[in-house]
Design an enzyme around this catalytic site. Structure first.
Site, short mmCIF file in Angstrom:
data_model
loop_
_atom_site.label_atom_id
_atom_site.label_comp_id
_atom_site.label_asym_id
_atom_site.label_seq_id
_atom_site.Cartn_x
_atom_site.Cartn_y
_atom_site.Cartn_z
CG ASN A 87 102.42 70.68 -4.39
OD1 ASN A 87 102.92 71.68 -4.90
ND2 ASN A 87 101.72 70.73 -3.26
CE1 TYR A 156 111.60 75.22 -1.63
CE2 TYR A 156 112.85 76.57 -3.18
CZ TYR A 156 111.65 76.01 -2.77
OH TYR A 156 110.52 76.23 -3.50
CE LYS A 160 111.15 72.89 -4.44
NZ LYS A 160 109.94 72.01 -4.52
CB THR A 191 100.30 80.34 -1.32
OG1 THR A 191 101.49 80.81 -0.64
CG2 THR A 191 100.70 79.77 -2.67
#
Length: 254
Positions: A87, A156, A160, A191
């Site tokens: 993660n 990013y 991914k 979050t």
């Protein structure tokens, strides 16, 4: 699944912390990994206070020796590794492609792609000895792994997309070794980093959320934890090389 063991990277906050706490509540041994030692120790205390079993291993997934130490510690403490939730990741405010900072690119690839690759190598090496039980790796990707994004930027997004590729490759190679490898593709999640959205003026907040996905809500960490738990369960034994999308219908809307 009680008394089995899972490694959770990026476990000191957000999704990783939520998954660690959820798995601990199911009687699973937690090996929590992260860079922030103070938060890691607090997580372990929280889990133990509710009757769970956990250890924290300070780990930077950019450093291969840290990853090796993490997995050796898991085996030394619990004897076997059954599950892994990879993660750990980073997110920065991003620039346009032609202005992108090469150092930011390198950081995204080092943490969000190579870090997962190195963790998977160690995990698979350990899981190959678990011929008497089904082992599972779940990688945390993103809906950005299936699309482009103005907000996310090149590093990013590339990382991914790469996570989905690593997941499929390992799933194909180890399907006959009683190891399943899947990923989750998560949309915008509630979050610590996104709580400020809920503090927006009501109309502005509702408009913003309505643009995220058809439900008009941020994804709850509990929903993600339950999905990861399902992928590790016997009910998902024939799910392999799959990316389970948890996005409130975001990708369907695009």
């Amino acid at each position: 699944m009680k008394r089995k063991t899972i490694i959770v990277t990026g476990a000191t906050s957000g999704i990783g912390k939520g998954v660690a706490i959820y798995f601990a509540s199911k009687g699973i041994n937690i090996v929590a990994a992260g860079r922030r030692e103070d938060l890691g120790k607090s997580l372990v205390e929280e889990i133990k206070d509710t009757g769970g079993n956990a250890i924290f291993v300070k780990t930077d997934v950019k450093i291969k020796s840290d990853i090796i130490h993490l997995h050796e510690t898991a085996i030394n403490n619990f004897g076997k590794l059954n599950f892994a939730f990879n993660n750990a990741g980073i997110f920065f405010e991003e620039a346009k492609f032609h202005e992108y900072d090469d150092k930011i690119w390198d950081e995204h690839i080092a943490v969000g792609l190579k870090g997962i690759y190195l963790c998977m190598k160690s995990q698979i090496s350990l899981m190959l000895s678990n011929q008497d039980s089904h082992s599972v790796i779940v990688n945390n990707a993103s809906t950005v792994g299936s699309r482009g994004s103005i907000a996310s930027g090149a590093g990013y997004t590339a990382a991914k997309h790469g996570v989905l590729g690593l997941t499929k490759q390992a799933a194909v190679e180890y399907a006959k070794s009683n190891i399943s490898v899947n990923s989750i593709s998560v949309g915008p999640t509630l979050t610590e980093a996104t709580e400020k959205i809920l503090e927006m003026e009501t109309n502005a907040r509702n408009h913003f959320l309505s643009e995220l996905n058809p439900t008009g809500e941020l994804i709850k960490i509990e929903s993600i934890a339950e999905a990861v738990y399902f992928l590790c369960s016997s009910g998902a034994s024939m799910i392999n090389g799959h990316s389970l999308t948890i996005d409130g219908g975001q990708l369907a809307k695009l």
